[in-house]
Design a protein around this motif. Structure first.
Motif, short mmCIF file in Angstrom:
data_model
loop_
_atom_site.label_atom_id
_atom_site.label_comp_id
_atom_site.label_asym_id
_atom_site.label_seq_id
_atom_site.Cartn_x
_atom_site.Cartn_y
_atom_site.Cartn_z
N CYS A 43 0.84 -1.20 0.00
CA CYS A 43 0.00 0.00 0.00
C CYS A 43 0.88 1.25 0.00
O CYS A 43 0.63 2.20 -0.74
N ASP A 46 2.47 1.99 -3.34
CA ASP A 46 1.51 2.34 -4.38
C ASP A 46 1.47 3.86 -4.54
O ASP A 46 1.12 4.59 -3.60
N THR A 49 -1.59 5.85 -3.41
CA THR A 49 -1.87 6.01 -1.98
C THR A 49 -1.50 7.44 -1.59
O THR A 49 -0.43 7.93 -1.96
N HIS A 102 -3.76 -4.78 -2.54
CA HIS A 102 -2.56 -4.79 -1.69
C HIS A 102 -2.52 -6.08 -0.88
O HIS A 102 -1.47 -6.71 -0.75
#
Length: 117
Positions: A43, A46, A49, A102
């Protein structure tokens, strides 16, 4: 409040990936929160995010790989309780940003490792 209005600088540089994955390999199958930790890592990596979420999650991941922490990881049964608490706090704060992909990526990554452990 937008990310530009945050009062503190947020570091979004991931902790050393080699140290992270090395420690994950050592504890897989022994620590119950490894899947959550790896999902938090994905996560945080990413780019979709939000920055503040990435900062919180990278902090939890960095704490996990620190060579020194509040409760030494070498202590059987209790050594990872502080790591679990830091991760739980991070996920309570920003876990709503963790997407199913995720978690899926974490499961796929760990699948072969748990069979070997």
């Amino acid at each position: 409040m937008s990310e530009r209005d945050l009062p503190l600088p947020i570091v979004t540089t991931p902790p050393n990936p080699r140290r992270f994955w090395s420690k994950v390999r050592r504890v897989v199958g022994k620590v119950p929160f490894v899947e959550d930790l790896v999902a938090a890592y994905f996560c945080a990596m990413d780019s979709n995010t939000p920055v503040y979420v990435r900062g919180v999650l990278f902090g939890a991941v960095a704490y996990f790989i620190l060579p020194t922490d509040m409760v030494p990881d070498l202590l059987a049964m209790v050594g990872f309780t502080d790591d679990a608490a830091v991760l739980a706090a991070a996920l309570t704060a920003v876990g709503s940003h963790m997407r199913p992909e995720h978690r899926d990526q974490a499961r796929k990554t760990l699948h072969g490792w748990t069979e070997q452990a």
